[in-house]
Design a protein around this motif. Structure first.
Motif, PDB file in Angstrom:
ATOM      1  N   UNK A 115       7.148  14.628  49.503  1.00 53.59           N
ATOM      2  CA  UNK A 115       6.316  15.545  50.285  1.00 53.59           C
ATOM      3  C   UNK A 115       6.539  16.965  49.781  1.00 53.59           C
ATOM      4  N   UNK A 116       5.463  17.733  49.709  1.00 52.55           N
ATOM      5  CA  UNK A 116       5.559  19.149  49.349  1.00 52.55           C
ATOM      6  C   UNK A 116       5.143  19.965  50.567  1.00 52.55           C
ATOM      7  N   UNK A 117       5.964  20.947  50.894  1.00 49.58           N
ATOM      8  CA  UNK A 117       5.692  21.772  52.067  1.00 49.58           C
ATOM      9  C   UNK A 117       5.593  23.235  51.649  1.00 49.58           C
ATOM     10  N   UNK A 118       4.497  23.840  52.049  1.00 50.23           N
ATOM     11  CA  UNK A 118       4.305  25.285  51.860  1.00 50.23           C
ATOM     12  C   UNK A 118       4.623  25.908  53.210  1.00 50.23           C
ATOM     13  N   UNK A 119       5.844  26.370  53.377  1.00 46.36           N
ATOM     14  CA  UNK A 119       6.308  26.844  54.680  1.00 46.36           C
ATOM     15  C   UNK A 119       5.502  28.046  55.176  1.00 46.36           C
ATOM     16  N   UNK A 120       5.250  29.070  54.347  1.00 47.26           N
ATOM     17  CA  UNK A 120       4.469  30.210  54.856  1.00 47.26           C
ATOM     18  C   UNK A 120       3.071  29.819  55.346  1.00 47.26           C
ATOM     19  N   UNK A 121       2.441  28.834  54.672  1.00 44.27           N
ATOM     20  CA  UNK A 121       1.099  28.398  55.085  1.00 44.27           C
ATOM     21  C   UNK A 121       1.125  27.319  56.158  1.00 44.27           C
ATOM     22  N   UNK A 122       2.291  26.747  56.412  1.00 40.85           N
ATOM     23  CA  UNK A 122       2.395  25.702  57.432  1.00 40.85           C
ATOM     24  C   UNK A 122       1.743  24.395  57.032  1.00 40.85           C
ATOM     25  N   UNK A 123       1.731  24.077  55.717  1.00 40.46           N
ATOM     26  CA  UNK A 123       1.113  22.830  55.260  1.00 40.46           C
ATOM     27  C   UNK A 123       2.150  21.921  54.620  1.00 40.46           C
ATOM     28  N   UNK A 124       1.930  20.623  54.768  1.00 36.66           N
ATOM     29  CA  UNK A 124       2.805  19.622  54.175  1.00 36.66           C
ATOM     30  C   UNK A 124       1.939  18.458  53.727  1.00 36.66           C
ATOM     31  N   UNK A 125       2.075  18.060  52.443  1.00 31.01           N
ATOM     32  CA  UNK A 125       1.271  16.958  51.918  1.00 31.01           C
ATOM     33  C   UNK A 125       2.150  15.975  51.159  1.00 31.01           C
ATOM     34  N   UNK A 126       1.738  14.704  51.182  1.00 28.55           N
ATOM     35  CA  UNK A 126       2.418  13.685  50.389  1.00 28.55           C
ATOM     36  C   UNK A 126       1.884  13.781  48.966  1.00 28.55           C
ATOM     37  N   UNK A 127       2.786  13.974  48.011  1.00 29.41           N
ATOM     38  CA  UNK A 127       2.364  14.191  46.634  1.00 29.41           C
ATOM     39  C   UNK A 127       2.673  13.032  45.695  1.00 29.41           C
ATOM     40  N   UNK A 128       3.699  12.259  45.978  1.00 28.11           N
ATOM     41  CA  UNK A 128       4.113  11.186  45.082  1.00 28.11           C
ATOM     42  C   UNK A 128       4.661  10.018  45.880  1.00 28.11           C
ATOM     43  N   UNK A 129       4.593   8.858  45.244  1.00 29.71           N
ATOM     44  CA  UNK A 129       5.162   7.642  45.805  1.00 29.71           C
ATOM     45  C   UNK A 129       5.479   6.729  44.638  1.00 29.71           C
ATOM     46  N   UNK A 130       6.568   6.014  44.691  1.00 35.02           N
ATOM     47  CA  UNK A 130       6.923   5.096  43.605  1.00 35.02           C
ATOM     48  C   UNK A 130       7.955   4.086  44.074  1.00 35.02           C
ATOM     49  N   UNK A 131       8.111   3.060  43.261  1.00 29.37           N
ATOM     50  CA  UNK A 131       9.179   2.080  43.439  1.00 29.37           C
ATOM     51  C   UNK A 131      10.079   2.148  42.212  1.00 29.37           C
ATOM     52  N   UNK A 132      11.371   2.255  42.444  1.00 30.80           N
ATOM     53  CA  UNK A 132      12.370   2.217  41.381  1.00 30.80           C
ATOM     54  C   UNK A 132      13.184   0.946  41.563  1.00 30.80           C
ATOM     55  N   UNK A 133      13.705   0.408  40.478  1.00 30.16           N
ATOM     56  CA  UNK A 133      14.604  -0.738  40.556  1.00 30.16           C
ATOM     57  C   UNK A 133      15.947  -0.322  39.968  1.00 30.16           C
ATOM     58  N   UNK A 134      17.003  -0.658  40.692  1.00 24.91           N
ATOM     59  CA  UNK A 134      18.358  -0.355  40.257  1.00 24.91           C
ATOM     60  C   UNK A 134      19.154  -1.646  40.196  1.00 24.91           C
ATOM     61  N   UNK A 135      20.146  -1.654  39.314  1.00 22.36           N
ATOM     62  CA  UNK A 135      21.072  -2.769  39.219  1.00 22.36           C
ATOM     63  C   UNK A 135      22.464  -2.237  39.530  1.00 22.36           C
ATOM     64  N   UNK A 136      23.160  -2.926  40.410  1.00 23.66           N
ATOM     65  CA  UNK A 136      24.548  -2.571  40.723  1.00 23.66           C
ATOM     66  C   UNK A 136      25.433  -3.140  39.624  1.00 23.66           C
ATOM     67  N   UNK A 137      26.395  -2.321  39.182  1.00 28.33           N
ATOM     68  CA  UNK A 137      27.282  -2.753  38.104  1.00 28.33           C
ATOM     69  C   UNK A 137      28.737  -2.499  38.483  1.00 28.33           C
ATOM     70  N   UNK A 138      29.626  -3.258  37.840  1.00 30.60           N
ATOM     71  CA  UNK A 138      31.057  -3.030  38.042  1.00 30.60           C
ATOM     72  C   UNK A 138      31.529  -1.939  37.081  1.00 30.60           C
ATOM     73  N   UNK A 139      32.828  -1.694  37.047  1.00 29.24           N
ATOM     74  CA  UNK A 139      33.378  -0.629  36.212  1.00 29.24           C
ATOM     75  C   UNK A 139      33.151  -0.866  34.718  1.00 29.24           C
ATOM     76  N   UNK A 140      32.900  -2.111  34.339  1.00 31.72           N
ATOM     77  CA  UNK A 140      32.638  -2.436  32.927  1.00 31.72           C
ATOM     78  C   UNK A 140      31.154  -2.414  32.594  1.00 31.72           C
ATOM     79  N   UNK A 141      30.324  -2.143  33.600  1.00 30.91           N
ATOM     80  CA  UNK A 141      28.882  -2.095  33.371  1.00 30.91           C
ATOM     81  C   UNK A 141      28.185  -3.434  33.494  1.00 30.91           C
TER      82      UNK A 141
END
Length: 171
Positions: free
Chosen positions: A95-121
């Motif tokens: 979301x991007x908010x222009x505080x002086x103008x009092x506006x807030x709009x949704x600008x981006x959306x996405x899905x990320x995928x992560x893998x959990x790893x141990x200390x060795x990767x």
């Protein structure tokens, strides 16, 4: 049986102010800077869910709907939608908010995928994600289709093996 955690436990809110060093020559937030912020917020959500080190495995289509201007406040909201063996899908809204103008709009959306790893990767198991609200359940239900699409596009799954995707096209 895998440990279970509510997806709400992974919820992250991150807020940044767009400064001159973050912008292009049109005074808009650079796309690469936005991707950097999204990756950080999503990684924190994945770490909160897994209690592990995580690495970015993939990023789905990121569309830039509206420009984020110099001086705007950027708010990123990220949450795990579903966990598989060692991977987690994370949804991010920006979301991007222009505080002086009092506006807030949704600008981006996405899905990320992560893998959990141990200390060795090496990949390590993560808790099962438990959705509770209707929105969390909808994201959870769609995650398997999105995962299969990612795997097919990456050449790691044959289209004929993507049962969830095939079901979409069988009328």
């Amino acid at each position: 049986m895998r440990k279970q955690k509510p997806v709400a436990d992974s919820f992250v809110i991150m807020t940044e102010l767009v400064l001159p060093n973050d912008t292009n020559t049109l005074n808009n937030l650079m796309g690469g800077r936005m991707m950097h912020l999204m990756d950080i917020a999503a990684a924190i959500a994945a770490q909160k869910h897994s209690n592990r080190i995580v690495v970015t495995a993939s990023v789905d289509n990121v569309s830039f709907r509206d420009a984020i201007r110099l001086g705007n406040v950027v708010t990123l909201q990220a949450q795990v939608t579903r966990a598989f063996a060692s991977s987690m899908e994370v949804h991010i809204d920006v979301w991007a908010e222009d505080i002086p103008n009092g506006t807030k709009i949704k600008t981006n959306e996405a899905f990320f995928t992560f893998v959990a790893v141990d200390q060795s990767g090496r990949p390590i198991d993560v808790p099962e994600a438990v959705p509770e609200t209707p929105e969390e359940i909808a994201f959870f239900d769609g995650a398997l289709r999105r995962r299969q699409l990612r795997l097919v596009l990456a050449g790691r799954m044959k289209p004929a093996e993507a049962q969830e995707l095939k079901a979409l096209f069988e009328l």
